[in-house]
Design an enzyme around this catalytic site. Sequence first.
Site, PDB file in Angstrom:
ATOM      1  N   HIS A  94       8.096  14.080  -8.175  1.00 59.60           N
ATOM      2  CA  HIS A  94       6.678  13.704  -7.709  1.00 59.60           C
ATOM      3  C   HIS A  94       5.533  14.319  -8.702  1.00 59.60           C
ATOM      4  O   HIS A  94       5.477  15.585  -8.770  1.00 59.60           O
ATOM      5  CB  HIS A  94       6.512  13.903  -6.293  1.00 59.60           C
ATOM      6  CG  HIS A  94       4.831  13.486  -5.863  1.00 59.60           C
ATOM      7  ND1 HIS A  94       4.912  13.003  -4.359  1.00 59.60           N
ATOM      8  CD2 HIS A  94       3.889  13.246  -6.480  1.00 59.60           C
ATOM      9  CE1 HIS A  94       3.624  12.627  -4.426  1.00 59.60           C
ATOM     10  NE2 HIS A  94       3.057  12.778  -5.336  1.00 59.60           N
TER      11      HIS A  94
ATOM     12  N   ASN B 254       1.333   7.265  -8.256  1.00 57.44           N
ATOM     13  CA  ASN B 254       0.644   6.364  -9.146  1.00 57.44           C
ATOM     14  C   ASN B 254       1.208   5.107  -8.992  1.00 57.44           C
ATOM     15  O   ASN B 254       0.926   4.112  -9.955  1.00 57.44           O
ATOM     16  CB  ASN B 254       0.509   6.523 -10.546  1.00 57.44           C
ATOM     17  CG  ASN B 254      -0.160   8.060 -10.847  1.00 57.44           C
ATOM     18  OD1 ASN B 254      -1.033   8.605  -9.770  1.00 57.44           O
ATOM     19  ND2 ASN B 254      -0.234   8.433 -12.046  1.00 57.44           N
TER      20      ASN B 254
ATOM     21  N   LYS C  78      14.445  16.211  -4.269  1.00 59.62           N
ATOM     22  CA  LYS C  78      12.863  15.621  -4.501  1.00 59.62           C
ATOM     23  C   LYS C  78      11.917  16.899  -4.617  1.00 59.62           C
ATOM     24  O   LYS C  78      11.864  17.687  -3.742  1.00 59.62           O
ATOM     25  CB  LYS C  78      12.598  14.621  -3.518  1.00 59.62           C
ATOM     26  CG  LYS C  78      11.299  13.963  -3.826  1.00 59.62           C
ATOM     27  CD  LYS C  78      10.866  12.876  -2.743  1.00 59.62           C
ATOM     28  CE  LYS C  78       9.485  12.146  -2.968  1.00 59.62           C
ATOM     29  NZ  LYS C  78       8.490  13.037  -3.000  1.00 59.62           N
TER      30      LYS C  78
ATOM     31  N   CYS D 249       7.530  18.269   0.114  1.00 65.35           N
ATOM     32  CA  CYS D 249       6.597  18.216   1.242  1.00 65.35           C
ATOM     33  C   CYS D 249       5.467  19.038   0.968  1.00 65.35           C
ATOM     34  O   CYS D 249       5.705  20.245   1.084  1.00 65.35           O
ATOM     35  CB  CYS D 249       7.150  18.210   2.683  1.00 65.35           C
ATOM     36  SG  CYS D 249       6.229  18.109   3.905  1.00 65.35           S
TER      37      CYS D 249
ATOM     38  N   PRO E  69      11.183   8.587   0.961  1.00 63.27           N
ATOM     39  CA  PRO E  69      11.311   9.174   2.366  1.00 63.27           C
ATOM     40  C   PRO E  69      10.313   9.712   3.041  1.00 63.27           C
ATOM     41  O   PRO E  69       9.389  10.387   2.226  1.00 63.27           O
ATOM     42  CB  PRO E  69      12.354  10.620   2.361  1.00 63.27           C
ATOM     43  CG  PRO E  69      11.941  11.016   0.752  1.00 63.27           C
ATOM     44  CD  PRO E  69      11.741   9.473  -0.010  1.00 63.27           C
TER      45      PRO E  69
ATOM     46  N   ALA F 130       5.871   5.216  -2.131  1.00 63.80           N
ATOM     47  CA  ALA F 130       5.616   5.770  -0.562  1.00 63.80           C
ATOM     48  C   ALA F 130       4.064   4.745  -0.293  1.00 63.80           C
ATOM     49  O   ALA F 130       4.653   3.858   0.589  1.00 63.80           O
ATOM     50  CB  ALA F 130       5.307   7.177  -0.321  1.00 63.80           C
ATOM     51  N   GLU F 131       3.156   5.374  -0.498  1.00 62.26           N
ATOM     52  CA  GLU F 131       2.043   4.534   0.045  1.00 62.26           C
ATOM     53  C   GLU F 131       1.860   3.266  -0.290  1.00 62.26           C
ATOM     54  O   GLU F 131       1.627   2.259   0.414  1.00 62.26           O
ATOM     55  CB  GLU F 131       0.954   5.357  -0.507  1.00 62.26           C
ATOM     56  CG  GLU F 131       0.375   6.682   0.188  1.00 62.26           C
ATOM     57  CD  GLU F 131      -0.155   6.426   1.864  1.00 62.26           C
ATOM     58  OE1 GLU F 131      -0.721   5.641   1.889  1.00 62.26           O
ATOM     59  OE2 GLU F 131       0.212   7.392   2.739  1.00 62.26           O
TER      60      GLU F 131
END
Length: 484
Positions: free
Chosen positions: A175, A210, A147, A108, A23, A232-233
């Site tokens: 995460h 990672n 999350k 977040c 997300p 994500a990235e």
Amino acid sequence: MPKLRGEAFWRETLRSAHYVVAPMVDQSELAWRLLSRRHGAQLCYTPMLHAQVFLRDANYRRENLYGEACPEDRPLIVQFCANDPEVFVQAALLAQDYCDAIDLNLGCPQMIAKRGHYGAFLQEEWDLLQRMILLANEKLSVPITCKIRVFPEIDKTVKYAQMLEKAGCQLLTVHGRTKEQKGPLAGVASWEHIQAVRKAVSIPVFANGNIQCLSDVEECIRKTGVHGVMSAEGNLHNPALFEGRNPLVWEMAEEYLEIVQKYPCPLSYVRAHLFKLWHHTLQVYQQLREELAKVKTLEGIVDVNRELKLRCQEEIANQKEGEKPKEGLPFFHWICQPYIRPGPKERCKENRASGTEKGVCGKRALEEEEDGNSELLSKNKQKKKLRNPNKSFDPSLKPKYAKCDQCGNPKGNKCVFNMCRGCCKKRAFKETADCPGHGLLFKTKYEKSLSWQSSQRVIQNPEISRRGAVDVGETAALEEAGDS
């Protein structure tokens, strides 16, 4: 049909998904999810949605979830940020028919999450989180997932995960960074924390952190034992990551733009995606970077994308045999590949190279230059200077404002209370007063409303008006008699 839980939910509803798109605020919209699914993603999350806004704003619901039906966009998990059990559950009830699960964002780490008191800034409030998940688990027809980010201590992270499982969480995404690890301080995610959580809970676990290529996904699953891996990235820079491919950037960009034509989204989302996809190329063609930043239409973005493609194809045609990628990249800049976020030390080196005095780290040193030299300004201020060449960033030339008597913000020049607009509005409302300087007319409007109510009473009660007329006639007669 009873609600599926844990492993059964992952196997049957989520179809044993291993490859997951994270997300991402304003970045995992429908068009991007469809592109990712075409190239190996097996499960997607919506962008993080604000439960309070989702609950009160029908347009927000339509733009983010209630749009055009798209059967291929499943399985799908809707993520909310929230800090109130009732608000979270009411928002989730409005979303549950459009997804396969509801996720609570506890990861977040941004300043906006701190100000709004949600995301990773709830991770110490275990009682509140238990109430939120218990109520959601009881009221929703779809499973509740979470999350999270880790604590520095593995033991505390494990207890945190176990608490969420006990409260009713059916799937956990971990995460492997703390809430302090963000931006230049992100560092490496701890798979050791993720492995410990996976061993300690009986519900499915996804790992996040990672992940830059498919081999990272496979290594993460092997080392941690998780059910799936979220990106994500890595996904933003290479949407074909889960296919194990590194395609040409313009192939992914053109495909994405075609999907956007069918499933429109805000132009800011599209622009942001192209900045990520073309990241390495835009370091080479700075002028096109500026054009992409300023373009105002989807057609304009398509034109910039086409020009970038032509520049790269021309560069390929002129390429010498045996030439290698520059800037230490694994591939040439026109190929989708990871972007390694520079750490604090690298940023310091960049600042020294650009002329920042004494090697001071950070953006503030660049912004405090007084001579207005565009080479020493931040990127945002360089853009502003391009739009307005005469603009000065010398802090000594900034106008000095008189301060509000109440809060210290700049006051309105014509305010009758010598306050900023916010403070003035509160005082004028409390005292039923006017402030023409701020356009606040509480007293005037109140008097008009009283006058209107009085006239309405006369209209609605004709007898009062007749009686008033008789009274007036009698008074006139008496006055005439007195005169005589």
